[in-house]
Design a protein around this motif. Structure first.
Motif, mmCIF file in Angstrom:
data_model
loop_
_atom_site.group_PDB
_atom_site.id
_atom_site.type_symbol
_atom_site.label_atom_id
_atom_site.label_comp_id
_atom_site.label_asym_id
_atom_site.label_seq_id
_atom_site.Cartn_x
_atom_site.Cartn_y
_atom_site.Cartn_z
ATOM 1 N N ALA A 76 6.701 -31.975 22.914
ATOM 2 C CA ALA A 76 7.665 -32.038 24.014
ATOM 3 C C ALA A 76 8.087 -30.636 24.433
ATOM 4 N N VAL A 77 8.330 -29.764 23.444
ATOM 5 C CA VAL A 77 8.681 -28.365 23.753
ATOM 6 C C VAL A 77 7.562 -27.722 24.565
ATOM 7 N N HIS A 78 6.337 -27.944 24.144
ATOM 8 C CA HIS A 78 5.181 -27.384 24.853
ATOM 9 C C HIS A 78 5.098 -27.921 26.283
ATOM 10 N N ASN A 79 5.450 -29.179 26.467
ATOM 11 C CA ASN A 79 5.262 -29.838 27.763
ATOM 12 C C ASN A 79 6.299 -29.460 28.810
ATOM 13 N N ILE A 80 7.404 -28.840 28.423
ATOM 14 C CA ILE A 80 8.433 -28.536 29.427
ATOM 15 C C ILE A 80 7.909 -27.556 30.483
ATOM 16 N N LYS A 81 6.950 -26.712 30.129
ATOM 17 C CA LYS A 81 6.385 -25.798 31.122
ATOM 18 C C LYS A 81 5.627 -26.561 32.200
ATOM 19 N N PRO A 141 10.647 -21.039 22.580
ATOM 20 C CA PRO A 141 10.225 -19.638 22.699
ATOM 21 C C PRO A 141 11.207 -18.853 23.563
ATOM 22 N N ALA A 142 11.318 -17.563 23.303
ATOM 23 C CA ALA A 142 12.253 -16.727 24.053
ATOM 24 C C ALA A 142 12.003 -16.814 25.556
ATOM 25 N N GLY A 143 10.740 -16.870 25.958
ATOM 26 C CA GLY A 143 10.418 -16.900 27.377
ATOM 27 C C GLY A 143 10.719 -18.213 28.067
ATOM 28 N N SER A 144 11.076 -19.232 27.299
ATOM 29 C CA SER A 144 11.361 -20.549 27.884
ATOM 30 C C SER A 144 12.846 -20.882 27.870
ATOM 31 N N ARG A 145 13.674 -20.015 27.322
ATOM 32 C CA ARG A 145 15.099 -20.322 27.185
ATOM 33 C C ARG A 145 15.853 -20.131 28.493
ATOM 34 N N LEU A 146 16.785 -21.030 28.724
ATOM 35 C CA LEU A 146 17.662 -20.924 29.880
ATOM 36 C C LEU A 146 18.495 -19.655 29.763
#
Length: 287
Positions: A76-81, A141-146
């Motif tokens: 799910a974490v992977h899929n948010i992108k 991941p740092a690059g995916s954080r709000l």
């Protein structure tokens, strides 16, 4: 009565005009659920219904439930992108069809909060506002954080910081509820009090939509505090949730033992789905 619920057809360029329900004068609210969620499921449906009941909004829901099913949280974490990329493409199409993006607010819970931020990287306009409801902490991941760079205004409500939710500041304004870590009404509920605290951020947001229930928060320390209540900083209190002024910045604290958006009487304002049943040590149940 005509059905108000409709599914957007991204292949139909004039969908907004043909639907007959879209009102360009209303604020657009984009709701994104978290892990193990889905359209018309708890807890996000509580917030959807609160927006429909307590205001005048165009309410959009992103149903990515098929990509966020248990037990595969890492997937799910992977899929948010991918979800953010597809949603961004859809928003660009809707914008071309007449959607006013200057009134668009993305409200996301848990993984949905980070998805709101990632959408900002996939559109050719500046998001008006993002409200992150206890943005997810594990494996992000740092690059995916709000963060505060994702919209003109980024407001975050923390209810389980450091466990299921992010612990540090994530927005222009961060609201820490009861210290932001564990909610007192989640004790003795018969299931994970950490998960309970994480989920109930949605009820705080839903509550903020009702004019009689909206809470004010006091300025406080730079991060969600631990231990005893800290002294308040000098500053002006800010409304929590939907009506937080766009210029609000800093950290704010709210302390309450009351369950948010839980009706106090059978006919009172709120949603019974935000009421918890406590399980005392003797095993009997009570509200």
């Amino acid at each position: 009565m005509q059905e108000l619920y409709q599914t957007v057809d991204p292949k139909q360029s004039d969908w907004l005009r043909q639907t007959g329900y879209y009102d360009s004068n209303k604020e657009d609210i984009l709701l994104i659920h978290g892990y193990a969620g889905g359209d018309d499921t708890l807890p996000i449906v509580v917030l959807r219904d609160a927006y429909i009941k307590n205001g005048s909004y165009n309410v959009w829901m992103v149903d990515w439930g098929a990509l966020s099913q248990p037990p595969c949280y890492p997937a799910a974490v992977h899929n948010i992108k991918a979800v953010a990329r597809c949603t961004g493409s859809l928003l660009m199409s809707l914008r071309s069809a007449g959607m006013r993006t200057d009134k668009l607010t993305c409200v996301g819970h848990s993984l949905g909060a980070h998805t709101c931020g990632l959408i900002a990287k996939n559109v050719q306009f500046r998001l008006h506002r993002i409200v992150g409801l206890d943005p997810a902490r594990p494996l992000i991941p740092a690059g995916s954080r709000l963060n505060s760079g994702h919209a003109n205004a980024v407001h975050v409500i923390h209810t389980n910081a450091g466990h299921y939710g992010e612990a540090g500041r994530s927005g222009h304004a961060d609201f820490c509820i009861n210290g932001g870590r564990v909610q007192p009404f989640c004790e003795n509920v018969g299931f994970d009090e950490q998960l309970c605290s994480h989920v109930w951020s949605i009820c705080y947001m839903a509550e903020s939509l009702h004019p009689e229930l909206a809470r004010k928060a006091e300025p406080c320390s730079r991060r969600c505090p631990t231990g005893p209540r800290p002294g308040h900083r000098i500053g002006i209190p800010a409304l929590l949730g939907q009506n937080t002024p766009l210029t609000t910045s800093g950290s704010y604290c709210v302390y309450t033992d009351e369950q948010p958006y839980c009706p106090k009487t059978p006919e009172g304002p709120g949603d019974p789905r935000c009421c918890l049943v406590r399980v005392p040590p003797d095993g009997t149940t009570s509200n």
